[in-house]
Design a protein around this motif. Structure first.
Motif, PDB file in Angstrom:
ATOM      1  N   GLY A  56     -14.882   0.417   4.426  1.00  0.00           N
ATOM      2  CA  GLY A  56     -15.530   0.965   3.238  1.00  0.00           C
ATOM      3  C   GLY A  56     -15.137   2.398   2.930  1.00  0.00           C
ATOM      4  O   GLY A  56     -15.429   2.903   1.853  1.00  0.00           O
ATOM      5  N   GLU A  57     -14.479   3.062   3.869  1.00  0.00           N
ATOM      6  CA  GLU A  57     -14.047   4.438   3.619  1.00  0.00           C
ATOM      7  C   GLU A  57     -12.764   4.449   2.801  1.00  0.00           C
ATOM      8  O   GLU A  57     -12.000   3.492   2.817  1.00  0.00           O
ATOM      9  CB  GLU A  57     -13.862   5.206   4.930  1.00  0.00           C
ATOM     10  N   SER A  58     -12.549   5.539   2.083  1.00  0.00           N
ATOM     11  CA  SER A  58     -11.339   5.694   1.280  1.00  0.00           C
ATOM     12  C   SER A  58     -10.430   6.731   1.909  1.00  0.00           C
ATOM     13  O   SER A  58     -10.907   7.696   2.510  1.00  0.00           O
ATOM     14  CB  SER A  58     -11.694   6.125  -0.138  1.00  0.00           C
ATOM     15  N   VAL A  59      -9.127   6.516   1.761  1.00  0.00           N
ATOM     16  CA  VAL A  59      -8.144   7.469   2.255  1.00  0.00           C
ATOM     17  C   VAL A  59      -7.117   7.680   1.147  1.00  0.00           C
ATOM     18  O   VAL A  59      -6.683   6.728   0.507  1.00  0.00           O
ATOM     19  CB  VAL A  59      -7.488   6.978   3.573  1.00  0.00           C
ATOM     20  N   THR A  60      -6.773   8.944   0.903  1.00  0.00           N
ATOM     21  CA  THR A  60      -5.769   9.271  -0.103  1.00  0.00           C
ATOM     22  C   THR A  60      -4.513   9.740   0.615  1.00  0.00           C
ATOM     23  O   THR A  60      -4.576  10.593   1.503  1.00  0.00           O
ATOM     24  CB  THR A  60      -6.287  10.371  -1.054  1.00  0.00           C
ATOM     25  N   ILE A  61      -3.377   9.149   0.238  1.00  0.00           N
ATOM     26  CA  ILE A  61      -2.101   9.453   0.883  1.00  0.00           C
ATOM     27  C   ILE A  61      -1.119   9.936  -0.184  1.00  0.00           C
ATOM     28  O   ILE A  61      -0.928   9.267  -1.203  1.00  0.00           O
ATOM     29  CB  ILE A  61      -1.541   8.215   1.606  1.00  0.00           C
ATOM     30  N   LEU A  62      -0.516  11.091   0.056  1.00  0.00           N
ATOM     31  CA  LEU A  62       0.503  11.616  -0.857  1.00  0.00           C
ATOM     32  C   LEU A  62       1.760  10.756  -0.762  1.00  0.00           C
ATOM     33  O   LEU A  62       2.150  10.342   0.335  1.00  0.00           O
ATOM     34  CB  LEU A  62       0.843  13.067  -0.504  1.00  0.00           C
ATOM     35  N   PHE A  63       2.414  10.514  -1.894  1.00  0.00           N
ATOM     36  CA  PHE A  63       3.631   9.704  -1.900  1.00  0.00           C
ATOM     37  C   PHE A  63       4.712  10.306  -1.008  1.00  0.00           C
ATOM     38  O   PHE A  63       5.468   9.580  -0.371  1.00  0.00           O
ATOM     39  CB  PHE A  63       4.166   9.515  -3.324  1.00  0.00           C
ATOM     40  N   GLU A  64       4.770  11.633  -0.940  1.00  0.00           N
ATOM     41  CA  GLU A  64       5.795  12.281  -0.114  1.00  0.00           C
ATOM     42  C   GLU A  64       5.612  11.958   1.373  1.00  0.00           C
ATOM     43  O   GLU A  64       6.540  12.085   2.151  1.00  0.00           O
ATOM     44  CB  GLU A  64       5.780  13.789  -0.332  1.00  0.00           C
ATOM     45  N   ASN A  65       4.416  11.486   1.751  1.00  0.00           N
ATOM     46  CA  ASN A  65       4.144  11.121   3.145  1.00  0.00           C
ATOM     47  C   ASN A  65       4.284   9.632   3.423  1.00  0.00           C
ATOM     48  O   ASN A  65       4.025   9.188   4.541  1.00  0.00           O
ATOM     49  CB  ASN A  65       2.743  11.588   3.558  1.00  0.00           C
ATOM     50  N   ILE A  66       4.683   8.852   2.415  1.00  0.00           N
ATOM     51  CA  ILE A  66       4.831   7.404   2.588  1.00  0.00           C
ATOM     52  C   ILE A  66       6.300   7.082   2.822  1.00  0.00           C
ATOM     53  O   ILE A  66       7.147   7.373   1.980  1.00  0.00           O
ATOM     54  CB  ILE A  66       4.294   6.633   1.360  1.00  0.00           C
ATOM     55  N   ALA A  67       6.595   6.467   3.964  1.00  0.00           N
ATOM     56  CA  ALA A  67       7.962   6.053   4.282  1.00  0.00           C
ATOM     57  C   ALA A  67       8.269   4.695   3.663  1.00  0.00           C
ATOM     58  O   ALA A  67       9.366   4.472   3.148  1.00  0.00           O
ATOM     59  CB  ALA A  67       8.170   5.996   5.788  1.00  0.00           C
ATOM     60  N   LYS A  68       7.299   3.781   3.703  1.00  0.00           N
ATOM     61  CA  LYS A  68       7.448   2.471   3.069  1.00  0.00           C
ATOM     62  C   LYS A  68       6.077   1.871   2.818  1.00  0.00           C
ATOM     63  O   LYS A  68       5.088   2.298   3.403  1.00  0.00           O
ATOM     64  CB  LYS A  68       8.321   1.529   3.897  1.00  0.00           C
ATOM     65  N   ALA A  69       6.055   0.873   1.934  1.00  0.00           N
ATOM     66  CA  ALA A  69       4.800   0.223   1.570  1.00  0.00           C
ATOM     67  C   ALA A  69       5.064  -1.229   1.230  1.00  0.00           C
ATOM     68  O   ALA A  69       6.114  -1.567   0.685  1.00  0.00           O
ATOM     69  CB  ALA A  69       4.161   0.934   0.367  1.00  0.00           C
ATOM     70  N   LYS A  70       4.100  -2.082   1.559  1.00  0.00           N
ATOM     71  CA  LYS A  70       4.240  -3.507   1.250  1.00  0.00           C
ATOM     72  C   LYS A  70       2.864  -4.150   1.099  1.00  0.00           C
ATOM     73  O   LYS A  70       1.878  -3.609   1.550  1.00  0.00           O
ATOM     74  CB  LYS A  70       5.057  -4.230   2.308  1.00  0.00           C
ATOM     75  N   PHE A  71       2.868  -5.311   0.430  1.00  0.00           N
ATOM     76  CA  PHE A  71       1.636  -6.078   0.274  1.00  0.00           C
ATOM     77  C   PHE A  71       1.177  -6.574   1.634  1.00  0.00           C
ATOM     78  O   PHE A  71       1.977  -6.838   2.516  1.00  0.00           O
ATOM     79  CB  PHE A  71       1.869  -7.305  -0.620  1.00  0.00           C
ATOM     80  N   ILE A  72      -0.129  -6.745   1.752  1.00  0.00           N
ATOM     81  CA  ILE A  72      -0.703  -7.441   2.897  1.00  0.00           C
ATOM     82  C   ILE A  72      -1.007  -8.841   2.410  1.00  0.00           C
ATOM     83  O   ILE A  72      -1.766  -9.023   1.456  1.00  0.00           O
ATOM     84  CB  ILE A  72      -1.997  -6.763   3.404  1.00  0.00           C
ATOM     85  N   TYR A  73      -0.428  -9.821   3.066  1.00  0.00           N
ATOM     86  CA  TYR A  73      -0.649 -11.208   2.676  1.00  0.00           C
ATOM     87  C   TYR A  73      -1.859 -11.741   3.426  1.00  0.00           C
ATOM     88  O   TYR A  73      -1.954 -11.643   4.640  1.00  0.00           O
ATOM     89  CB  TYR A  73       0.572 -12.071   2.986  1.00  0.00           C
ATOM     90  N   SER A  74      -2.808 -12.286   2.678  1.00  0.00           N
ATOM     91  CA  SER A  74      -3.972 -12.930   3.300  1.00  0.00           C
ATOM     92  C   SER A  74      -4.284 -14.205   2.526  1.00  0.00           C
ATOM     93  O   SER A  74      -4.208 -14.240   1.308  1.00  0.00           O
ATOM     94  CB  SER A  74      -5.168 -11.986   3.307  1.00  0.00           C
ATOM     95  N   ASN A  75      -4.631 -15.237   3.231  1.00  0.00           N
ATOM     96  CA  ASN A  75      -4.913 -16.546   2.592  1.00  0.00           C
ATOM     97  C   ASN A  75      -6.252 -16.506   1.925  1.00  0.00           C
ATOM     98  O   ASN A  75      -7.227 -16.153   2.441  1.00  0.00           O
ATOM     99  CB  ASN A  75      -4.913 -17.667   3.614  1.00  0.00           C
TER     100      ASN A  75
END
Length: 154
Positions: free
Chosen positions: A135-154
């Motif tokens: 339930g907590e939120s986290v904000t991440i700067l784009f400059e700190n993101i190396a890669k990103a992808k969807f999380i697949y859940s059924n």
């Protein structure tokens, strides 16, 4: 991760309006002129993160989008590949985060050297805010993101 504004993608505005009129979102548009033919790749997504894109959806958008692009480009010497993001889509342009609000993703945060996962709550030109399962939120700067992808859940 780099942020390339959709405003800077040639013909995106014109094509996005058409795609949204058909009930979808335009995620990506690339136009690559070659010697004899112009190659076009486009990606669409559903505005609802729980709804998948079908082959029929892609065909519907392809039939409407290709003539529009040919008119904008002033040529019929084109090929076009239209896809959906897929269940394990890798986010390449940070601007995509705003298109996928409500989707579950995981990002490699260089400041913690680990994956951070959650549902995209909001995104702007500088950062993305994820709502974690606790339930907590986290904000991440784009400059700190190396890669990103969807999380697949059924």
């Amino acid at each position: 991760m780099d942020y390339t504004s959709y405003k800077n993608i040639k013909y995106y505005k014109e094509c996005s309006a058409l795609v949204e009129g058909l009930g979808f979102k335009l995620v990506d548009l690339k136009i690559i002129p070659a010697k004899t033919i112009t190659k076009i790749t486009a990606m669409i997504a559903s505005p609802d993160p729980d709804v998948s894109i079908s082959v029929n959806d892609c065909a519907k958008v392809h039939r409407a989008l290709l003539p529009r692009l040919e008119a904008l480009l002033g040529t019929e010497e084109t090929t076009m590949e239209l896809t959906s993001p897929g269940i394990e889509h890798n986010i390449k342009n940070a601007a995509e985060f705003s298109v996928f609000i409500g989707r579950k993703v995981r990002v490699w945060d260089k400041t913690v050297n680990d994956w951070v996962g959650g549902k995209i709550k909001s995104a702007d030109e500088k950062s993305v805010t994820l709502e974690k399962e606790e339930g907590e939120s986290v904000t991440i700067l784009f400059e700190n993101i190396a890669k990103a992808k969807f999380i697949y859940s059924n």
